[in-house]
Motif scaffolding. Structure first.
Motif, PDB file in Angstrom:
ATOM      1  N   LEU A   1      -1.704   9.320  -4.673  1.00 48.00           N
ATOM      2  CA  LEU A   1      -2.873  10.181  -4.864  1.00 48.00           C
ATOM      3  C   LEU A   1      -4.071   9.431  -5.429  1.00 48.00           C
ATOM      4  O   LEU A   1      -5.130  10.026  -5.624  1.00 48.00           O
ATOM      5  CB  LEU A   1      -2.514  11.330  -5.819  1.00 48.00           C
ATOM      6  CG  LEU A   1      -1.417  12.287  -5.351  1.00 48.00           C
ATOM      7  CD1 LEU A   1      -1.177  13.358  -6.397  1.00 48.00           C
ATOM      8  CD2 LEU A   1      -1.755  12.914  -4.017  1.00 48.00           C
ATOM      9  N   SER A   2      -3.915   8.142  -5.684  1.00 45.83           N
ATOM     10  CA  SER A   2      -4.984   7.387  -6.333  1.00 45.83           C
ATOM     11  C   SER A   2      -5.942   6.731  -5.350  1.00 45.83           C
ATOM     12  O   SER A   2      -6.916   6.101  -5.779  1.00 45.83           O
ATOM     13  CB  SER A   2      -4.379   6.303  -7.237  1.00 45.83           C
ATOM     14  OG  SER A   2      -3.729   5.306  -6.469  1.00 45.83           O
ATOM     15  N   VAL A   3      -5.683   6.847  -4.040  1.00 42.97           N
ATOM     16  CA  VAL A   3      -6.447   6.047  -3.079  1.00 42.97           C
ATOM     17  C   VAL A   3      -7.932   6.417  -3.059  1.00 42.97           C
ATOM     18  O   VAL A   3      -8.802   5.546  -2.955  1.00 42.97           O
ATOM     19  CB  VAL A   3      -5.834   6.160  -1.666  1.00 42.97           C
ATOM     20  CG1 VAL A   3      -4.437   5.571  -1.632  1.00 42.97           C
ATOM     21  CG2 VAL A   3      -5.805   7.606  -1.189  1.00 42.97           C
ATOM     22  N   GLY A   4      -8.251   7.702  -3.162  1.00 41.16           N
ATOM     23  CA  GLY A   4      -9.656   8.104  -3.141  1.00 41.16           C
ATOM     24  C   GLY A   4     -10.412   7.565  -4.347  1.00 41.16           C
ATOM     25  O   GLY A   4     -11.529   7.057  -4.224  1.00 41.16           O
TER      26      GLY A   4
ATOM     27  N   ALA B   1       0.298  -2.388  -7.272  1.00 39.40           N
ATOM     28  CA  ALA B   1       1.567  -3.013  -7.653  1.00 39.40           C
ATOM     29  C   ALA B   1       2.038  -2.504  -9.009  1.00 39.40           C
ATOM     30  O   ALA B   1       3.251  -2.281  -9.214  1.00 39.40           O
ATOM     31  CB  ALA B   1       1.412  -4.531  -7.676  1.00 39.40           C
ATOM     32  N   LEU B   2       1.112  -2.302  -9.929  1.00 36.34           N
ATOM     33  CA  LEU B   2       1.482  -1.784 -11.246  1.00 36.34           C
ATOM     34  C   LEU B   2       2.068  -0.383 -11.140  1.00 36.34           C
ATOM     35  O   LEU B   2       3.098  -0.079 -11.771  1.00 36.34           O
ATOM     36  CB  LEU B   2       0.256  -1.780 -12.162  1.00 36.34           C
ATOM     37  CG  LEU B   2       0.467  -1.203 -13.569  1.00 36.34           C
ATOM     38  CD1 LEU B   2       1.518  -2.011 -14.326  1.00 36.34           C
ATOM     39  CD2 LEU B   2      -0.855  -1.172 -14.335  1.00 36.34           C
ATOM     40  N   MET B   3       1.450   0.469 -10.347  1.00 40.64           N
ATOM     41  CA  MET B   3       1.987   1.822 -10.168  1.00 40.64           C
ATOM     42  C   MET B   3       3.348   1.774  -9.491  1.00 40.64           C
ATOM     43  O   MET B   3       4.269   2.523  -9.859  1.00 40.64           O
ATOM     44  CB  MET B   3       0.998   2.670  -9.357  1.00 40.64           C
ATOM     45  CG  MET B   3      -0.260   3.048 -10.119  1.00 40.64           C
ATOM     46  SD  MET B   3      -1.300   4.242  -9.244  1.00 40.64           S
ATOM     47  CE  MET B   3      -1.871   3.233  -7.877  1.00 40.64           C
TER      48      MET B   3
ATOM     49  N   ILE C   1       3.445  11.872 -10.022  1.00 47.58           N
ATOM     50  CA  ILE C   1       2.945  11.843 -11.392  1.00 47.58           C
ATOM     51  C   ILE C   1       2.231  10.521 -11.680  1.00 47.58           C
ATOM     52  O   ILE C   1       1.135  10.492 -12.259  1.00 47.58           O
ATOM     53  CB  ILE C   1       4.105  12.057 -12.381  1.00 47.58           C
ATOM     54  CG1 ILE C   1       4.776  13.409 -12.131  1.00 47.58           C
ATOM     55  CG2 ILE C   1       3.604  11.970 -13.815  1.00 47.58           C
ATOM     56  CD1 ILE C   1       3.864  14.596 -12.303  1.00 47.58           C
ATOM     57  N   VAL C   2       2.853   9.409 -11.287  1.00 48.09           N
ATOM     58  CA  VAL C   2       2.284   8.099 -11.580  1.00 48.09           C
ATOM     59  C   VAL C   2       0.946   7.912 -10.880  1.00 48.09           C
ATOM     60  O   VAL C   2      -0.045   7.470 -11.479  1.00 48.09           O
ATOM     61  CB  VAL C   2       3.264   6.983 -11.185  1.00 48.09           C
ATOM     62  CG1 VAL C   2       2.642   5.611 -11.407  1.00 48.09           C
ATOM     63  CG2 VAL C   2       4.556   7.104 -11.983  1.00 48.09           C
ATOM     64  N   THR C   3       0.898   8.241  -9.604  1.00 48.94           N
ATOM     65  CA  THR C   3      -0.357   8.043  -8.859  1.00 48.94           C
ATOM     66  C   THR C   3      -1.413   9.069  -9.251  1.00 48.94           C
ATOM     67  O   THR C   3      -2.611   8.803  -9.116  1.00 48.94           O
ATOM     68  CB  THR C   3      -0.100   8.103  -7.344  1.00 48.94           C
ATOM     69  OG1 THR C   3       0.482   9.374  -6.993  1.00 48.94           O
ATOM     70  CG2 THR C   3       0.855   6.998  -6.918  1.00 48.94           C
TER      71      THR C   3
ATOM     72  N   VAL D   1       0.259  -2.749  -1.182  1.00 45.67           N
ATOM     73  CA  VAL D   1      -0.422  -2.659   0.108  1.00 45.67           C
ATOM     74  C   VAL D   1      -1.372  -1.463   0.131  1.00 45.67           C
ATOM     75  O   VAL D   1      -2.514  -1.561   0.608  1.00 45.67           O
ATOM     76  CB  VAL D   1       0.607  -2.555   1.253  1.00 45.67           C
ATOM     77  CG1 VAL D   1      -0.070  -2.167   2.574  1.00 45.67           C
ATOM     78  CG2 VAL D   1       1.353  -3.870   1.423  1.00 45.67           C
ATOM     79  N   SER D   2      -0.912  -0.332  -0.421  1.00 48.87           N
ATOM     80  CA  SER D   2      -1.769   0.852  -0.458  1.00 48.87           C
ATOM     81  C   SER D   2      -2.998   0.602  -1.323  1.00 48.87           C
ATOM     82  O   SER D   2      -4.127   0.978  -0.951  1.00 48.87           O
ATOM     83  CB  SER D   2      -0.983   2.051  -0.996  1.00 48.87           C
ATOM     84  OG  SER D   2      -1.797   3.210  -1.054  1.00 48.87           O
ATOM     85  N   GLY D   3      -2.812  -0.037  -2.476  1.00 49.69           N
ATOM     86  CA  GLY D   3      -3.960  -0.356  -3.326  1.00 49.69           C
ATOM     87  C   GLY D   3      -4.912  -1.331  -2.669  1.00 49.69           C
ATOM     88  O   GLY D   3      -6.138  -1.194  -2.775  1.00 49.69           O
ATOM     89  N   LEU D   4      -4.355  -2.331  -1.968  1.00 45.58           N
ATOM     90  CA  LEU D   4      -5.188  -3.294  -1.260  1.00 45.58           C
ATOM     91  C   LEU D   4      -5.995  -2.611  -0.161  1.00 45.58           C
ATOM     92  O   LEU D   4      -7.204  -2.873   0.000  1.00 45.58           O
ATOM     93  CB  LEU D   4      -4.311  -4.392  -0.670  1.00 45.58           C
ATOM     94  CG  LEU D   4      -5.015  -5.474   0.163  1.00 45.58           C
ATOM     95  CD1 LEU D   4      -5.986  -6.258  -0.707  1.00 45.58           C
ATOM     96  CD2 LEU D   4      -3.985  -6.413   0.800  1.00 45.58           C
ATOM     97  N   CYS D   5      -5.349  -1.736   0.605  1.00 48.61           N
ATOM     98  CA  CYS D   5      -6.061  -1.012   1.673  1.00 48.61           C
ATOM     99  C   CYS D   5      -7.130  -0.089   1.088  1.00 48.61           C
ATOM    100  O   CYS D   5      -8.203   0.082   1.676  1.00 48.61           O
ATOM    101  CB  CYS D   5      -5.068  -0.210   2.516  1.00 48.61           C
ATOM    102  SG  CYS D   5      -4.026  -1.222   3.598  1.00 48.61           S
ATOM    103  N   SER D   6      -6.851   0.503  -0.069  1.00 50.22           N
ATOM    104  CA  SER D   6      -7.849   1.367  -0.706  1.00 50.22           C
ATOM    105  C   SER D   6      -9.062   0.556  -1.130  1.00 50.22           C
ATOM    106  O   SER D   6     -10.210   0.995  -0.951  1.00 50.22           O
ATOM    107  CB  SER D   6      -7.231   2.073  -1.913  1.00 50.22           C
ATOM    108  OG  SER D   6      -6.143   2.880  -1.538  1.00 50.22           O
TER     109      SER D   6
END
Length: 362
Positions: free
Chosen positions: A80-83, A120-122, A135-137, A233-238
C-alpha cells in the motif's frame, strides 16, 4: 456376469487446468479491443494509433508501479506504500535538482536507491516478524507521505534544463506517431519483468511462494530472501514511477499520486493476477493499465460525464474480475454450482456411503 467399469468423465478439469489461469487475461484483451472499437464508432478521431499511444504516455508511470505491484501480489502480499513512495520520489527529485542544484544524473540513482531500500526494509519486517503485509505497508504509506511534507508543503516546480528537455522529448515512430521517453522506459521494465518472472529461478520461486508458501519452504526455496527482494522490486518500481511522474508533471508535490496504490492494484487484478497469489501474468498487468487509461480517454471524448465515472466503471470491472477469479481461478465447487454440475467426487458402489454400508452389514 461381467461388469464394465468406465472412468467418470471430468468435463471441468481440462478447462480449469489449461485455460482457467489465462481466462481473465483473455477477457481483458477482449475488453480492450471492444472498448477501442466502440470508442471508434462513437467518437470521431478515436480510431487512431496515436490515441492508444497517448494512453501509454499518460500512464507510463502507472505501468511501472503496477509491474512492481504484480511481483508483490504474485507472492500473496500487498504493498500500500507505492503511491506515497511515488510522491516522495517526486519531492526528493525536485528538492535535490531544483533547490540544491544536484545534477539529475546524481539525483535519479539516489531516489531509486531510497525506493529499493525502503521496500527491502518492509519486506524484511514482514518476513522476520511475520506481520501481515497490509499493516507493514500501511505504515510505510503514512511514513513516506509524511516525509514529503517535511521536505516542503508546497509544490516544487522544476525548471532544470536537463529535466525539461527530457520531459519535452518525443520519440518518433513510423506514420507520424510518437511516444515519450517514459513509455520507452516502461516497456523496457515490462520486458525485464517478463523475463525475470517466466525465465529465471527467482521468478519460479515467486510463483511458488504465492501458490503455497509452506510447500515452497519445505522444498528448500529461499522464501525469506525472495520476499525481501520482491518488496525491494516494488519499492524500486515505485521510485522509478516517481521519476517518470516528475518528468510528466515537471514538479514535485506531496499530494501527487494520492490513491495510485489502488489504481495499481486494480490494473493488476483486471490483468488477471490472483489476489491470493501464485497465478498471473505481467503482460496482463500492462493490458490492465491500458484498460484503465482507455476508460479515461473514452470519458474525456464523451465530454459531459464527470471524471468520477472512471472510478465507477473501474469498480464495476473489479467486481466482475474478482468473480472470474473466484469461479475459474480457485473455486471449482463454485464453478460447478454456476454450471449446474452435481458431481463432486466418485461414490462407492451402489451409491451408498460408509455409514450406509455399515448399517446394512449389521
Amino acid at each position: 456376469m461381467s461388469t464394465t467399469l468406465s472412468s467418470p468423465t471430468r468435463p471441468l478439469q481440462p478447462f480449469s487446468v489449461r485455460h482457467a489461469a489465462r481466462l481473465p487475461l483473455m477477457v481483458t484483451a477482449t475488453l480492450l479491443i471492444a472498448m477501442f472499437l466502440i470508442g471508434s464508432l462513437l467518437y470521431e478521431g478515436f480510431f487512431s494509433g496515436q490515441v492508444l499511444l497517448n494512453v501509454l504516455i499518460d500512464n507510463g508511470f502507472l505501468l511501472v508501479v503496477a509491474i512492481g505491484m504484480t511481483f508483490v501480489i504474485l507472492t500473496g502480499g500487498i504493498d500500500l506504500s507505492v503511491g506515497s513512495m511515488v510522491a516522495l520520489s517526486t519531492m526528493l527529485t525536485a528538492w535535490l535538482v531544483e533547490q540544491n542544484g544536484a545534477p539529475l544524473a546524481l539525483a535519479a540513482p539516489l531516489v531509486l536507491l531510497v525506493g529499493a531500500a525502503s521496500g527491502a526494509l518492509m519486506g524484511w519486517v514482514i518476513h522476520t516478524f511475520e506481520i501481515q503485509p497490509f499493516i507493514v505497508t500501511l505504515a510505510g504509506m503514512f511514513l513516506a507521505r509524511g516525509l514529503c511534507y517535511t521536505i516542503s508543503t508546497d509544490s516544487i516546480s522544476l525548471t532544470d534544463p536537463t529535466t525539461t528537455r527530457i520531459a519535452q522529448t518525443r520519440v518518433l515512430l513510423p506514420g507520424g506517431l510518437f511516444i515519450s521517453p517514459a513509455v520507452v522506459i516502461a516497456v523496457i521494465v515490462l520486458a525485464l519483468a517478463f523475463v525475470v518472472l517466466h525465465h529465471t529461478r527467482f521468478g519460479r520461486t515467486v510463483y511458488a511462494i504465492g501458490g503455497n508458501e509452506a510447500s515452497a519452504r519445505l522444498m528448500g526455496l529461499p522464501v525469506g530472501r525472495t520476499k525481501v527482494a520482491v518488496y525491494a522490486v516494488s519499492g524500486l518500481c515505485s521510485a522509478l514511477g516517481g521519476l517518470l511522474l516528475t518528468f510528466y508533471m515537471l514538479s514535485g508535490y506531496a499530494l501527487h499520486a494520492v490513491g495510485m496504490e489502488l489504481d495499481a492494484i486494480a490494473a493488476v487484478v483486471i490483468g488477471g493476477t490472483l489476489l491470493t497469489g501464485g497465478s498471473g501474468f505481467v503482460l496482463g498487468t500492462a493490458l490492465g493499465v491500458t484498460v484503465l487509461g482507455l476508460i479515461q480517454t473514452i470519458i474525456s471524448f464523451q465530454g459531459t460525464l464527470s471524471s468520477w465515472w472512471t472510478r465507477i466503471v473501474i469498480g464495476g470491472l473489479l467486481f466482475v474480475f474478482i468473480l472470474l477469479q473466484r469461479l475459474f481461478g480457485g473455486s471449482r465447487p463454485a464453478l460447478r454450482r454456476v454450471l449446474g454440475s452435481g458431481r463432486t467426487r466418485p461414490r462407492r458402489p451402489g451409491g451408498q456411503g460408509v455409514a450406509a454400508l455399515a448399517e446394512r452389514d449389521c
